[in-house]
Write a protein that holds these residues in place. Structure first.
Motif, mmCIF file in Angstrom:
data_model
loop_
_atom_site.group_PDB
_atom_site.id
_atom_site.type_symbol
_atom_site.label_atom_id
_atom_site.label_comp_id
_atom_site.label_asym_id
_atom_site.label_seq_id
_atom_site.Cartn_x
_atom_site.Cartn_y
_atom_site.Cartn_z
ATOM 1 N N ARG A 44 39.040 -63.917 -30.861
ATOM 2 C CA ARG A 44 40.439 -63.612 -30.563
ATOM 3 C C ARG A 44 41.200 -63.295 -31.849
ATOM 4 O O ARG A 44 40.795 -63.654 -32.949
ATOM 5 C CB ARG A 44 41.093 -64.795 -29.859
ATOM 6 C CG ARG A 44 40.546 -65.065 -28.469
ATOM 7 C CD ARG A 44 40.969 -64.012 -27.479
ATOM 8 N NE ARG A 44 40.451 -64.278 -26.143
ATOM 9 C CZ ARG A 44 40.600 -63.456 -25.111
ATOM 10 N NH1 ARG A 44 41.245 -62.313 -25.279
ATOM 11 N NH2 ARG A 44 40.098 -63.761 -23.932
ATOM 12 N N ALA A 45 42.332 -62.639 -31.688
ATOM 13 C CA ALA A 45 43.206 -62.360 -32.826
ATOM 14 C C ALA A 45 43.609 -63.670 -33.484
ATOM 15 O O ALA A 45 43.951 -64.638 -32.810
ATOM 16 C CB ALA A 45 44.439 -61.589 -32.365
ATOM 17 N N GLY A 46 43.545 -63.708 -34.806
ATOM 18 C CA GLY A 46 43.901 -64.913 -35.537
ATOM 19 C C GLY A 46 42.758 -65.850 -35.791
ATOM 20 O O GLY A 46 42.913 -66.854 -36.484
ATOM 21 N N SER A 47 41.591 -65.556 -35.248
ATOM 22 C CA SER A 47 40.406 -66.364 -35.540
ATOM 23 C C SER A 47 39.699 -65.804 -36.774
ATOM 24 O O SER A 47 39.932 -64.669 -37.182
ATOM 25 C CB SER A 47 39.446 -66.367 -34.348
ATOM 26 O OG SER A 47 38.912 -65.069 -34.132
ATOM 27 N N THR A 48 38.835 -66.635 -37.350
ATOM 28 C CA THR A 48 37.995 -66.182 -38.477
ATOM 29 C C THR A 48 36.567 -66.105 -37.954
ATOM 30 O O THR A 48 35.926 -67.128 -37.697
ATOM 31 C CB THR A 48 38.074 -67.161 -39.654
ATOM 32 O OG1 THR A 48 39.442 -67.240 -40.098
ATOM 33 C CG2 THR A 48 37.202 -66.682 -40.805
ATOM 34 N N PHE A 49 36.098 -64.879 -37.780
ATOM 35 C CA PHE A 49 34.789 -64.659 -37.165
ATOM 36 C C PHE A 49 34.057 -63.585 -37.961
ATOM 37 O O PHE A 49 34.303 -62.399 -37.785
ATOM 38 C CB PHE A 49 34.964 -64.231 -35.708
ATOM 39 C CG PHE A 49 33.648 -64.043 -34.968
ATOM 40 C CD1 PHE A 49 33.022 -65.110 -34.348
ATOM 41 C CD2 PHE A 49 33.060 -62.792 -34.893
ATOM 42 C CE1 PHE A 49 31.822 -64.938 -33.673
ATOM 43 C CE2 PHE A 49 31.863 -62.603 -34.223
ATOM 44 C CZ PHE A 49 31.246 -63.680 -33.604
ATOM 45 N N ASN A 50 33.194 -64.026 -38.861
ATOM 46 C CA ASN A 50 32.420 -63.099 -39.697
ATOM 47 C C ASN A 50 31.023 -63.659 -39.956
ATOM 48 O O ASN A 50 30.681 -64.015 -41.095
ATOM 49 C CB ASN A 50 33.133 -62.835 -41.030
ATOM 50 C CG ASN A 50 34.539 -62.315 -40.862
ATOM 51 O OD1 ASN A 50 35.505 -63.081 -41.005
ATOM 52 N ND2 ASN A 50 34.672 -61.047 -40.528
ATOM 53 N N PRO A 51 30.183 -63.774 -38.917
ATOM 54 C CA PRO A 51 28.817 -64.240 -39.145
ATOM 55 C C PRO A 51 28.120 -63.380 -40.192
ATOM 56 O O PRO A 51 28.319 -62.165 -40.249
ATOM 57 C CB PRO A 51 28.163 -64.080 -37.768
ATOM 58 C CG PRO A 51 29.304 -64.099 -36.799
ATOM 59 C CD PRO A 51 30.439 -63.454 -37.508
ATOM 60 N N SER A 52 27.285 -63.997 -41.004
ATOM 61 C CA SER A 52 26.604 -63.267 -42.065
ATOM 62 C C SER A 52 25.454 -62.444 -41.492
ATOM 63 O O SER A 52 25.077 -62.579 -40.316
ATOM 64 C CB SER A 52 26.068 -64.236 -43.117
ATOM 65 O OG SER A 52 24.890 -64.855 -42.654
ATOM 66 N N SER A 53 24.875 -61.596 -42.344
ATOM 67 C CA SER A 53 23.736 -60.778 -41.923
ATOM 68 C C SER A 53 22.462 -61.611 -41.783
ATOM 69 O O SER A 53 21.414 -61.087 -41.412
ATOM 70 C CB SER A 53 23.516 -59.635 -42.920
ATOM 71 O OG SER A 53 23.312 -60.146 -44.223
ATOM 72 N N ASN A 54 22.542 -62.918 -42.073
ATOM 73 C CA ASN A 54 21.438 -63.843 -41.821
ATOM 74 C C ASN A 54 21.604 -64.576 -40.491
ATOM 75 O O ASN A 54 20.782 -65.432 -40.150
ATOM 76 C CB ASN A 54 21.330 -64.877 -42.944
ATOM 77 C CG ASN A 54 20.887 -64.261 -44.248
ATOM 78 O OD1 ASN A 54 20.016 -63.390 -44.268
ATOM 79 N ND2 ASN A 54 21.487 -64.697 -45.341
ATOM 80 N N PHE A 55 22.672 -64.243 -39.770
ATOM 81 C CA PHE A 55 22.973 -64.938 -38.519
ATOM 82 C C PHE A 55 22.824 -63.966 -37.354
ATOM 83 O O PHE A 55 23.285 -62.825 -37.414
ATOM 84 C CB PHE A 55 24.388 -65.509 -38.534
ATOM 85 C CG PHE A 55 24.616 -66.517 -37.450
ATOM 86 C CD1 PHE A 55 24.393 -67.865 -37.687
ATOM 87 C CD2 PHE A 55 25.019 -66.129 -36.182
ATOM 88 C CE1 PHE A 55 24.570 -68.800 -36.679
ATOM 89 C CE2 PHE A 55 25.203 -67.047 -35.179
ATOM 90 C CZ PHE A 55 24.974 -68.396 -35.421
#
Length: 220
Positions: A44-55
């Motif tokens: 959702r907007a306002g969340s921090t969602f950036n899984p790495s390229s190892n995930f």
């Protein structure tokens, strides 16, 4: 905060859950591991969602649901579409933001992926199989049973809508079906296609300019 930082880390959401949602103020600290998702994954907007390229997020189960994005900053790491044979996965029709994949996108045999007129950017390797399908547009008929929108049900419609953007930043060998319709595909690496592949273009475009590859050419 959901933290997963070990290659052995595994979170399975389903098969009786409809979604995994990261709401405003939440953080997905996903640096290593795997999520098996049987429903929507919704930043959702306002969340921090950036899984790495190892995930890796693996979409499993039967037809319906898939990745979503309501955040201007969200990115996915690796995505694997590995549902039951003959099943379909959708990029959320109601998602207002593109799907950014910083790792790889893999589509298993006998799986279909509909981009639904949205934009998908793959920085890593896109791997498909001879019996898999990638469609940039909407399915010709979408049943209300499948719904496939994280905000509200989406009723049946005639095949009036086509489009979508797929950008692949690395070399790409097409093995299955790529249905471009009137959408646009850009391959920045070297483009090749196997004997089992099919490309359908109906008013759209396929551009292979290979700025990221010194040997420019298309093997067909």
């Amino acid at each position: 905060t959901l933290t997963m930082n070990n290659s052995a880390s595994l979170l399975t959401v389903g098969p009786n859950f409809n979604w995994l949602e990261f709401r405003t103020g939440s953080t997905a600290a996903l640096t290593n591991g795997t999520i098996n998702a049987y429903g929507w994954v919704i930043p959702r907007a306002g969340s921090t969602f950036n899984p790495s390229s190892n995930f890796t997020i693996v979409f499993k189960g039967t037809s319906g649901v898939g990745p979503s994005n309501f955040s201007t900053t969200a990115t996915y790491g690796n995505i694997v579409i590995d549902k039951d044979p003959g099943s379909t996965t959708y990029f959320d029709l109601s998602a207002p933001q593109p799907l950014y994949i910083t790792g790889d996108l893999s589509i298993s045999a006998q799986n279909k992926f509909f981009i639904q007129n949205h934009s998908v950017f793959v920085q890593g390797i896109l791997t498909d199989m001879s019996t898999s399908e990638i469609h940039l547009g909407l399915p010709p008929i979408k049943s209300e049973m499948e719904a496939n929108a994280s905000e509200k049900p989406y009723t049946d419609h005639p095949p009036l809508f086509r489009g979508g953007i797929l950008e692949i930043d690395t070399d790409f060998t097409l093995n299955g079906l790529l249905d471009i319709g009137d959408g646009d595909v850009l391959v920045k690496g070297r483009l090749a296609s196997s004997p089992s592949s099919s490309i359908l273009i109906n008013g759209g475009s396929l551009i292979s300019d290979a700025p990221n590859h010194g040997d420019k050419g298309w093997q067909y």
